[in-house]
Design a protein around this motif. Structure first.
Motif, PDB file in Angstrom:
ATOM      1  N   VAL A 176      91.849  31.666 -23.734  1.00 35.33           N
ATOM      2  CA  VAL A 176      90.645  30.982 -23.277  1.00 35.33           C
ATOM      3  C   VAL A 176      89.717  30.853 -24.478  1.00 35.33           C
ATOM      4  O   VAL A 176      89.506  31.815 -25.208  1.00 35.33           O
ATOM      5  CB  VAL A 176      89.952  31.770 -22.149  1.00 35.33           C
ATOM      6  N   THR A 177      89.186  29.664 -24.680  1.00 37.21           N
ATOM      7  CA  THR A 177      88.233  29.445 -25.758  1.00 37.21           C
ATOM      8  C   THR A 177      86.856  29.188 -25.166  1.00 37.21           C
ATOM      9  O   THR A 177      86.729  28.822 -23.988  1.00 37.21           O
ATOM     10  CB  THR A 177      88.642  28.253 -26.642  1.00 37.21           C
ATOM     11  N   VAL A 178      85.843  29.388 -25.983  1.00 41.45           N
ATOM     12  CA  VAL A 178      84.460  29.192 -25.539  1.00 41.45           C
ATOM     13  C   VAL A 178      83.734  28.359 -26.585  1.00 41.45           C
ATOM     14  O   VAL A 178      83.873  28.603 -27.792  1.00 41.45           O
ATOM     15  CB  VAL A 178      83.749  30.554 -25.354  1.00 41.45           C
ATOM     16  N   SER A 179      82.968  27.395 -26.106  1.00 42.17           N
ATOM     17  CA  SER A 179      82.160  26.570 -26.999  1.00 42.17           C
ATOM     18  C   SER A 179      80.941  26.080 -26.232  1.00 42.17           C
ATOM     19  O   SER A 179      80.920  26.123 -24.995  1.00 42.17           O
ATOM     20  CB  SER A 179      82.974  25.388 -27.530  1.00 42.17           C
ATOM     21  N   PRO A 180      79.920  25.601 -26.954  1.00 39.98           N
ATOM     22  CA  PRO A 180      78.748  25.061 -26.270  1.00 39.98           C
ATOM     23  C   PRO A 180      79.123  23.868 -25.386  1.00 39.98           C
ATOM     24  O   PRO A 180      80.065  23.121 -25.690  1.00 39.98           O
ATOM     25  CB  PRO A 180      77.839  24.614 -27.416  1.00 39.98           C
ATOM     26  N   ALA A 181      78.386  23.712 -24.306  1.00 43.29           N
ATOM     27  CA  ALA A 181      78.606  22.571 -23.410  1.00 43.29           C
ATOM     28  C   ALA A 181      78.370  21.267 -24.155  1.00 43.29           C
ATOM     29  O   ALA A 181      77.424  21.152 -24.937  1.00 43.29           O
ATOM     30  CB  ALA A 181      77.673  22.662 -22.209  1.00 43.29           C
ATOM     31  N   GLU A 182      79.244  20.311 -23.917  1.00 44.56           N
ATOM     32  CA  GLU A 182      79.151  18.982 -24.534  1.00 44.56           C
ATOM     33  C   GLU A 182      79.065  17.934 -23.430  1.00 44.56           C
ATOM     34  O   GLU A 182      79.353  18.218 -22.262  1.00 44.56           O
ATOM     35  CB  GLU A 182      80.398  18.718 -25.372  1.00 44.56           C
ATOM     36  N   SER A 183      78.728  16.712 -23.793  1.00 45.09           N
ATOM     37  CA  SER A 183      78.589  15.649 -22.789  1.00 45.09           C
ATOM     38  C   SER A 183      79.875  15.455 -21.990  1.00 45.09           C
ATOM     39  O   SER A 183      79.825  15.185 -20.796  1.00 45.09           O
ATOM     40  CB  SER A 183      78.142  14.339 -23.444  1.00 45.09           C
ATOM     41  N   ARG A 184      81.038  15.661 -22.620  1.00 47.26           N
ATOM     42  CA  ARG A 184      82.319  15.500 -21.913  1.00 47.26           C
ATOM     43  C   ARG A 184      82.507  16.536 -20.807  1.00 47.26           C
ATOM     44  O   ARG A 184      83.362  16.375 -19.942  1.00 47.26           O
ATOM     45  CB  ARG A 184      83.479  15.580 -22.894  1.00 47.26           C
ATOM     46  N   ASP A 185      81.702  17.610 -20.822  1.00 46.95           N
ATOM     47  CA  ASP A 185      81.809  18.679 -19.835  1.00 46.95           C
ATOM     48  C   ASP A 185      80.960  18.452 -18.590  1.00 46.95           C
ATOM     49  O   ASP A 185      81.002  19.257 -17.656  1.00 46.95           O
ATOM     50  CB  ASP A 185      81.363  20.018 -20.458  1.00 46.95           C
ATOM     51  N   HIS A 186      80.190  17.368 -18.574  1.00 45.02           N
ATOM     52  CA  HIS A 186      79.187  17.190 -17.531  1.00 45.02           C
ATOM     53  C   HIS A 186      79.752  17.339 -16.115  1.00 45.02           C
ATOM     54  O   HIS A 186      79.227  18.117 -15.313  1.00 45.02           O
ATOM     55  CB  HIS A 186      78.485  15.852 -17.712  1.00 45.02           C
ATOM     56  N   LEU A 187      80.789  16.613 -15.772  1.00 41.17           N
ATOM     57  CA  LEU A 187      81.307  16.667 -14.400  1.00 41.17           C
ATOM     58  C   LEU A 187      81.893  18.038 -14.058  1.00 41.17           C
ATOM     59  O   LEU A 187      81.646  18.574 -12.968  1.00 41.17           O
ATOM     60  CB  LEU A 187      82.333  15.567 -14.157  1.00 41.17           C
ATOM     61  N   ALA A 188      82.637  18.629 -14.979  1.00 41.29           N
ATOM     62  CA  ALA A 188      83.193  19.962 -14.735  1.00 41.29           C
ATOM     63  C   ALA A 188      82.080  20.988 -14.629  1.00 41.29           C
ATOM     64  O   ALA A 188      82.123  21.884 -13.772  1.00 41.29           O
ATOM     65  CB  ALA A 188      84.167  20.340 -15.850  1.00 41.29           C
ATOM     66  N   TRP A 189      81.060  20.874 -15.477  1.00 46.12           N
ATOM     67  CA  TRP A 189      79.915  21.781 -15.410  1.00 46.12           C
ATOM     68  C   TRP A 189      79.225  21.674 -14.052  1.00 46.12           C
ATOM     69  O   TRP A 189      78.888  22.696 -13.450  1.00 46.12           O
ATOM     70  CB  TRP A 189      78.931  21.471 -16.548  1.00 46.12           C
ATOM     71  N   ARG A 190      79.024  20.444 -13.570  1.00 45.83           N
ATOM     72  CA  ARG A 190      78.382  20.251 -12.258  1.00 45.83           C
ATOM     73  C   ARG A 190      79.176  20.964 -11.164  1.00 45.83           C
ATOM     74  O   ARG A 190      78.607  21.605 -10.295  1.00 45.83           O
ATOM     75  CB  ARG A 190      78.248  18.764 -11.926  1.00 45.83           C
ATOM     76  N   ARG A 191      80.487  20.819 -11.215  1.00 42.95           N
ATOM     77  CA  ARG A 191      81.346  21.467 -10.213  1.00 42.95           C
ATOM     78  C   ARG A 191      81.213  22.987 -10.296  1.00 42.95           C
ATOM     79  O   ARG A 191      81.044  23.670  -9.289  1.00 42.95           O
ATOM     80  CB  ARG A 191      82.796  21.039 -10.427  1.00 42.95           C
ATOM     81  N   LEU A 192      81.249  23.525 -11.498  1.00 43.04           N
ATOM     82  CA  LEU A 192      81.141  24.972 -11.687  1.00 43.04           C
ATOM     83  C   LEU A 192      79.765  25.490 -11.273  1.00 43.04           C
ATOM     84  O   LEU A 192      79.653  26.512 -10.592  1.00 43.04           O
ATOM     85  CB  LEU A 192      81.434  25.341 -13.144  1.00 43.04           C
ATOM     86  N   PHE A 193      78.705  24.791 -11.690  1.00 42.29           N
ATOM     87  CA  PHE A 193      77.360  25.270 -11.377  1.00 42.29           C
ATOM     88  C   PHE A 193      77.074  25.149  -9.879  1.00 42.29           C
ATOM     89  O   PHE A 193      76.433  26.029  -9.295  1.00 42.29           O
ATOM     90  CB  PHE A 193      76.320  24.529 -12.212  1.00 42.29           C
ATOM     91  N   ALA A 194      77.555  24.092  -9.256  1.00 41.93           N
ATOM     92  CA  ALA A 194      77.389  23.965  -7.798  1.00 41.93           C
ATOM     93  C   ALA A 194      78.119  25.097  -7.074  1.00 41.93           C
ATOM     94  O   ALA A 194      77.603  25.665  -6.103  1.00 41.93           O
ATOM     95  CB  ALA A 194      77.889  22.599  -7.320  1.00 41.93           C
ATOM     96  N   ALA A 195      79.305  25.457  -7.549  1.00 43.12           N
ATOM     97  CA  ALA A 195      80.052  26.568  -6.944  1.00 43.12           C
ATOM     98  C   ALA A 195      79.320  27.886  -7.157  1.00 43.12           C
ATOM     99  O   ALA A 195      79.305  28.753  -6.269  1.00 43.12           O
ATOM    100  CB  ALA A 195      81.469  26.629  -7.524  1.00 43.12           C
ATOM    101  N   TYR A 196      78.694  28.058  -8.309  1.00 42.79           N
ATOM    102  CA  TYR A 196      77.874  29.241  -8.567  1.00 42.79           C
ATOM    103  C   TYR A 196      76.736  29.315  -7.544  1.00 42.79           C
ATOM    104  O   TYR A 196      76.467  30.366  -6.960  1.00 42.79           O
ATOM    105  CB  TYR A 196      77.333  29.186  -9.988  1.00 42.79           C
ATOM    106  N   GLY A 197      76.072  28.187  -7.333  1.00 43.16           N
ATOM    107  CA  GLY A 197      75.006  28.131  -6.335  1.00 43.16           C
ATOM    108  C   GLY A 197      75.511  28.496  -4.951  1.00 43.16           C
ATOM    109  O   GLY A 197      74.866  29.255  -4.222  1.00 43.16           O
ATOM    110  N   GLU A 198      76.665  27.969  -4.585  1.00 42.07           N
ATOM    111  CA  GLU A 198      77.254  28.284  -3.279  1.00 42.07           C
ATOM    112  C   GLU A 198      77.525  29.779  -3.143  1.00 42.07           C
ATOM    113  O   GLU A 198      77.310  30.357  -2.073  1.00 42.07           O
ATOM    114  CB  GLU A 198      78.559  27.509  -3.072  1.00 42.07           C
ATOM    115  N   PHE A 199      78.001  30.408  -4.208  1.00 38.98           N
ATOM    116  CA  PHE A 199      78.257  31.846  -4.180  1.00 38.98           C
ATOM    117  C   PHE A 199      76.995  32.608  -3.798  1.00 38.98           C
ATOM    118  O   PHE A 199      77.040  33.589  -3.060  1.00 38.98           O
ATOM    119  CB  PHE A 199      78.787  32.324  -5.534  1.00 38.98           C
TER     120      PHE A 199
END
Length: 149
Positions: free
Chosen positions: A5-28
Motif C-alpha cells: 500500500v502506498t500513500v500520497s497527498p490527495a490529487e484531483s484524480r482522487d476526487h470521486l474515490a475520496w468522496r466515496r471514502l469520506f461519505a462512508a466515514y460519515g456513515e460510520f
C-alpha cells in the motif's frame, strides 16, 4: 503476502474515490454528509490558505482505499503539532496495511513539518480502530468536551 500500500497527498484524480471514502466515514459516525459539505472539505484540502490536508492510501494497482485528513494545530503550551481529524479505510481493504501506511505517511509529514507529535481522537467504542491506534500512539489522559455556540 499482503500487497504493498502506498500513500500520497490527495490529487484531483482522487476526487470521486475520496468522496466515496469520506461519505462512508460519515456513515460510520452516523453523519450524512451533504454535497455541499463534501465540496467544502475537498476545497479545504486543496486551499493553500487552509490547514487541512489529506493523504490517500492506494493499493498496488493505484486504487484509493483509505484517507487521512490532518492539519497543523497550534498549542500555546507546546508549540505547533499535528492533528489527525479523520482516518478511514474501506472495510473491504481493512487488514491490508492501509492504516499502517497512512500512519507512516503522517510520521513523514510530521518530521518534514517539525511537529513533535500528531494527536487524534476516536469514539470510545471504536474498538477495531483503537487496536490499530494502540500500535501507533499512546492514549492520553485528556477527555474531549464540546460546547454549543
Amino acid at each position: 503476502m499482503i500487497p504493498k500500500v502506498t500513500v500520497s497527498p490527495a490529487e484531483s484524480r482522487d476526487h470521486l474515490a475520496w468522496r466515496r471514502l469520506f461519505a462512508a466515514y460519515g456513515e460510520f459516525y452516523a453523519t450524512e454528509l451533504t454535497e455541499a459539505e463534501l465540496d467544502r472539505a475537498w476545497a479545504w484540502i486543496h486551499d493553500p490558505a487552509r490547514a487541512t490536508r489529506c493523504l490517500i492510501a492506494r493499493t498496488a494497482d493505484g486504487t484509493p482505499v483509505g484517507l487521512a485528513h490532518y492539519r497543523a494545530e497550534d498549542s500555546p503550551l507546546s508549540g505547533t503539532r499535528g492533528f489527525l481529524d479523520d482516518l478511514f479505510v474501506d472495510p473491504a481493504h481493512r487488514g491490508g496495511g492501509a492504516v499502517d501506511a497512512l500512519f507512516a505517511g503522517l510520521r513523514r509529514v510530521a518530521a518534514e513539518e517539525g511537529w513533535p507529535n500528531v494527536r487524534w481522537r476516536t469514539a470510545e467504542n471504536n474498538y477495531r480502530a483503537r487496536a490499530a491506534y494502540d500500535r501507533h500512539g499512546a492514549k492520553t489522559v485528556f477527555l474531549t468536551y464540546a460546547m454549543d455556540a
